[in-house]
Motif scaffolding. Structure first.
Motif, PDB file in Angstrom:
ATOM      1  N   LYS A 175       0.836  -1.211   0.000  1.00 22.03           N
ATOM      2  CA  LYS A 175       0.000   0.000   0.000  1.00 22.03           C
ATOM      3  C   LYS A 175       0.867   1.256   0.000  1.00 22.03           C
ATOM      4  N   ASN A 176       1.902   1.257   0.830  1.00 20.06           N
ATOM      5  CA  ASN A 176       2.791   2.419   0.891  1.00 20.06           C
ATOM      6  C   ASN A 176       3.485   2.673  -0.437  1.00 20.06           C
ATOM      7  N   PHE A 177       3.913   1.595  -1.089  1.00 19.61           N
ATOM      8  CA  PHE A 177       4.588   1.715  -2.381  1.00 19.61           C
ATOM      9  C   PHE A 177       3.663   2.326  -3.422  1.00 19.61           C
ATOM     10  N   LEU A 178       2.444   1.825  -3.488  1.00 21.52           N
ATOM     11  CA  LEU A 178       1.500   2.281  -4.507  1.00 21.52           C
ATOM     12  C   LEU A 178       1.038   3.714  -4.253  1.00 21.52           C
ATOM     13  N   LYS A 179       0.732   4.016  -2.994  1.00 20.04           N
ATOM     14  CA  LYS A 179       0.242   5.355  -2.663  1.00 20.04           C
ATOM     15  C   LYS A 179       1.321   6.423  -2.846  1.00 20.04           C
ATOM     16  N   SER A 180       2.578   6.051  -2.681  1.00 15.55           N
ATOM     17  CA  SER A 180       3.682   7.021  -2.809  1.00 15.55           C
ATOM     18  C   SER A 180       4.240   7.078  -4.225  1.00 15.55           C
ATOM     19  N   ASN A 181       3.536   6.434  -5.160  1.00 13.00           N
ATOM     20  CA  ASN A 181       3.997   6.368  -6.555  1.00 13.00           C
ATOM     21  C   ASN A 181       5.383   5.742  -6.666  1.00 13.00           C
ATOM     22  N   GLY A 182       5.630   4.766  -5.805  1.00 11.49           N
ATOM     23  CA  GLY A 182       6.883   4.012  -5.874  1.00 11.49           C
ATOM     24  C   GLY A 182       8.027   4.602  -5.083  1.00 11.49           C
ATOM     25  N   HIS A 183       7.799   5.699  -4.370  1.00 13.53           N
ATOM     26  CA  HIS A 183       8.892   6.353  -3.634  1.00 13.53           C
ATOM     27  C   HIS A 183       9.171   5.682  -2.292  1.00 13.53           C
ATOM     28  N   ILE A 184       8.150   5.084  -1.697  1.00 16.02           N
ATOM     29  CA  ILE A 184       8.341   4.382  -0.432  1.00 16.02           C
ATOM     30  C   ILE A 184       8.374   2.885  -0.722  1.00 16.02           C
ATOM     31  N   GLY A 185       9.534   2.294  -0.524  1.00 16.51           N
ATOM     32  CA  GLY A 185       9.678   0.872  -0.828  1.00 16.51           C
ATOM     33  C   GLY A 185       9.940   0.047   0.416  1.00 16.51           C
ATOM     34  N   PHE A 186      10.234  -1.213   0.201  1.00 13.77           N
ATOM     35  CA  PHE A 186      10.535  -2.131   1.296  1.00 13.77           C
ATOM     36  C   PHE A 186      11.535  -3.154   0.789  1.00 13.77           C
ATOM     37  N   ARG A 187      12.506  -3.503   1.631  1.00 14.41           N
ATOM     38  CA  ARG A 187      13.445  -4.578   1.335  1.00 14.41           C
ATOM     39  C   ARG A 187      13.506  -5.528   2.520  1.00 14.41           C
ATOM     40  N   ASP A 188      13.599  -6.808   2.216  1.00 12.72           N
ATOM     41  CA  ASP A 188      13.700  -7.767   3.309  1.00 12.72           C
ATOM     42  C   ASP A 188      15.136  -7.825   3.826  1.00 12.72           C
ATOM     43  N   GLY A 189      15.409  -8.744   4.745  1.00 12.20           N
ATOM     44  CA  GLY A 189      16.734  -8.833   5.343  1.00 12.20           C
ATOM     45  C   GLY A 189      17.844  -9.153   4.380  1.00 12.20           C
ATOM     46  N   PHE A 190      17.505  -9.714   3.221  1.00 10.42           N
ATOM     47  CA  PHE A 190      18.506 -10.038   2.210  1.00 10.42           C
ATOM     48  C   PHE A 190      18.619  -8.960   1.131  1.00 10.42           C
ATOM     49  N   GLY A 191      17.843  -7.870   1.303  1.00  9.31           N
ATOM     50  CA  GLY A 191      17.916  -6.766   0.347  1.00  9.31           C
ATOM     51  C   GLY A 191      16.966  -6.882  -0.824  1.00  9.31           C
ATOM     52  N   SER A 193      13.646  -6.330  -2.814  1.00 13.04           N
ATOM     53  CA  SER A 193      12.620  -5.284  -2.737  1.00 13.04           C
ATOM     54  C   SER A 193      11.267  -5.777  -3.232  1.00 13.04           C
ATOM     55  N   ILE A 194      10.205  -5.156  -2.717  1.00 14.84           N
ATOM     56  CA  ILE A 194       8.873  -5.499  -3.207  1.00 14.84           C
ATOM     57  C   ILE A 194       8.718  -5.056  -4.661  1.00 14.84           C
ATOM     58  N   LYS A 195       9.454  -4.022  -5.047  1.00 15.47           N
ATOM     59  CA  LYS A 195       9.405  -3.573  -6.439  1.00 15.47           C
ATOM     60  C   LYS A 195       9.889  -4.675  -7.368  1.00 15.47           C
ATOM     61  N   SER A 196      10.967  -5.342  -6.991  1.00 14.39           N
ATOM     62  CA  SER A 196      11.497  -6.429  -7.829  1.00 14.39           C
ATOM     63  C   SER A 196      10.509  -7.582  -7.924  1.00 14.39           C
ATOM     64  N   TYR A 197       9.767  -7.845  -6.845  1.00 14.38           N
ATOM     65  CA  TYR A 197       8.769  -8.909  -6.871  1.00 14.38           C
ATOM     66  C   TYR A 197       7.587  -8.534  -7.765  1.00 14.38           C
ATOM     67  N   MET A 198       7.194  -7.266  -7.739  1.00 10.27           N
ATOM     68  CA  MET A 198       6.101  -6.821  -8.618  1.00 10.27           C
ATOM     69  C   MET A 198       6.468  -7.011 -10.087  1.00 10.27           C
ATOM     70  N   MET A 199       7.734  -6.802 -10.395  1.00 11.91           N
ATOM     71  CA  MET A 199       8.190  -6.956 -11.772  1.00 11.91           C
ATOM     72  C   MET A 199       8.351  -8.425 -12.141  1.00 11.91           C
ATOM     73  N   LYS A 200       9.008  -9.184 -11.263  1.00  6.96           N
ATOM     74  CA  LYS A 200       9.328 -10.580 -11.567  1.00  6.96           C
ATOM     75  C   LYS A 200       8.088 -11.466 -11.678  1.00  6.96           C
TER      76      LYS A 200
END
Length: 219
Positions: A175-191, A193-200
């Motif tokens: 939700k944060n990623f989408l509402k911020s137009n991609g400016h607020i992201g998230f990475r897990d402990g291994f680095g 990102s949710i952005k990479s998962y959305m693409m993959k």
């Protein structure tokens, strides 16, 4: 005598030149053949006839491998390989467990508290994955409706991409990623990102997953 020797030497040189020419031509042909073979290994594209021939042989031997493509099965397989290489008993250094790398809070969200039993039960793991998808689809139903098919932060948004990203970082992070137009992201402990998962994991068919705000895995 001198003339005879000169003639003989000239004749020998002529033969050597001819033989050398044949060898050079032979080497050139060999190099060309090797190049063509090497290139064919990398650039050969199967024709329709070749594909049909392989399919017929597989059908005849009953050894066909299912083509999952962008189906739901393909989605599960791709995500499982990325998460754990498809290993049901894997526990990573952060304590995430199983084929789909569940955390304890995610397991509790679908009614599972016995983690030891969970690791030994592949059927329960598959059910838990489907249940968590249903829960995330419920929590992100408005975002899916609003952003599906659009571009956010350079990413083409799809339902399966959203659900995969939620599996990685939780519905709130998506939700944060989408509402911020991609400016607020998230990475897990291994680095990762949710952005990479959305693409993959974009474009898979998750349409049959029914949103559920309180799914419970009983087995």
């Amino acid at each position: 005598m001198i003339k005879t020797c000169s003639y003989f030497i000239g004749f020998v040189l002529l033969i050597a030149t001819v033989i050398s020419g044949f060898k050079s031509y032979e080497i050139a042909l060999l190099k060309q053949h090797k190049t063509e073979v090497k290139e064919s290994l990398f650039y050969h594209v199967a024709t329709e006839e070749e594909v049909a021939d392989v399919a017929n042989k597989e059908s005849a031997t009953q050894a066909t491998i299912p083509f999952t493509g962008k189906s739901f099965t393909g989605f599960k397989q791709a995500l499982a390989v990325r998460e754990s290489l498809g290993l049901y008993t894997l526990v990573n250094s952060y304590g995430y467990m199983g084929k789909y790398q569940f955390g304890k809070s995610a397991l509790r969200a679908v009614g599972i508290r016995n983690t030891t039993g969970f690791l030994k039960n592949p059927i329960q793991q598959e059910k838990a994955f489907n249940a968590l998808l249903a829960k995330n689809k419920w929590e992100l139903r408005r975002e899916i409706e609003k952003f599906n098919g659009k571009k956010v932060g350079g990413v083409h948004i799809t339902e399966s991409g959203i659900l995969a990203a939620a599996h990685l970082g939780g519905a709130g992070s998506v939700k944060n990623f989408l509402k911020s137009n991609g400016h607020i992201g998230f990475r897990d402990g291994f680095g990762t990102s949710i952005k990479s998962y959305m693409m993959k994991f974009a474009g898979y068919d998750t349409s049959h997953i029914v949103p559920n705000d309180n799914p419970v895995v009983t087995m």
